[in-house]
Scaffold this motif. Structure first.
Motif, PDB file in Angstrom:
ATOM      1  N   LEU A  61       7.419   0.992 -15.072  1.00  0.00           N
ATOM      2  CA  LEU A  61       7.810   1.131 -13.823  1.00  0.00           C
ATOM      3  C   LEU A  61       6.932   1.977 -12.991  1.00  0.00           C
ATOM      4  CD1 LEU A  61       9.878   0.789 -11.307  1.00  0.00           C
ATOM      5  CD2 LEU A  61      11.083   2.934 -12.442  1.00  0.00           C
ATOM      6  N   ARG A  62       6.471   1.515 -12.012  1.00  0.00           N
ATOM      7  CA  ARG A  62       5.264   2.070 -11.283  1.00  0.00           C
ATOM      8  C   ARG A  62       5.925   2.670  -9.928  1.00  0.00           C
ATOM      9  NH1 ARG A  62       0.390   1.559 -13.664  1.00  0.00           N
ATOM     10  NH2 ARG A  62      -0.061  -0.479 -14.863  1.00  0.00           N
ATOM     11  N   ARG A  63       5.360   3.905  -9.520  1.00  0.00           N
ATOM     12  CA  ARG A  63       5.779   4.282  -8.289  1.00  0.00           C
ATOM     13  C   ARG A  63       5.163   3.349  -7.171  1.00  0.00           C
ATOM     14  NH1 ARG A  63       5.886  10.523  -7.372  1.00  0.00           N
ATOM     15  NH2 ARG A  63       7.328  10.691  -5.853  1.00  0.00           N
ATOM     16  N   ALA A  64       6.061   3.197  -6.248  1.00  0.00           N
ATOM     17  CA  ALA A  64       5.574   2.215  -5.040  1.00  0.00           C
ATOM     18  C   ALA A  64       4.698   3.184  -4.154  1.00  0.00           C
ATOM     19  CB  ALA A  64       7.018   1.768  -4.370  1.00  0.00           C
TER      20      ALA A  64
END
Length: 64
Positions: A61-64
């Motif tokens: 999950l990557r930070r937007a």
């Protein structure tokens, strides 16, 4: 780990990975897990060392 392009195909990465594997087994590890990107072509390298991609599934999950 990563090997600079000018030093690839000399067995350096394999030697480093084998040393890490040997150290883990010497410490009685019951498994070794690693994650690698799908776009870099490293999968075959790790499979040649005995790693299997069918056992676990990694997610990010990557930070937007």
């Amino acid at each position: 780990m990563a090997t600079a392009e000018e030093f690839r195909k000399r067995g350096i990465g394999r030697s480093v990975m084998q040393a890490a594997i040997d150290a883990a087994w010497a410490e009685d590890a019951y498994k070794i897990m690693l994650m690698t990107g799908q776009k870099r072509g490293a999968r075959g390298f790790y499979e040649a060392l005995g790693f299997d991609c069918e056992d676990k599934f990694g997610m990010v999950l990557r930070r937007a």
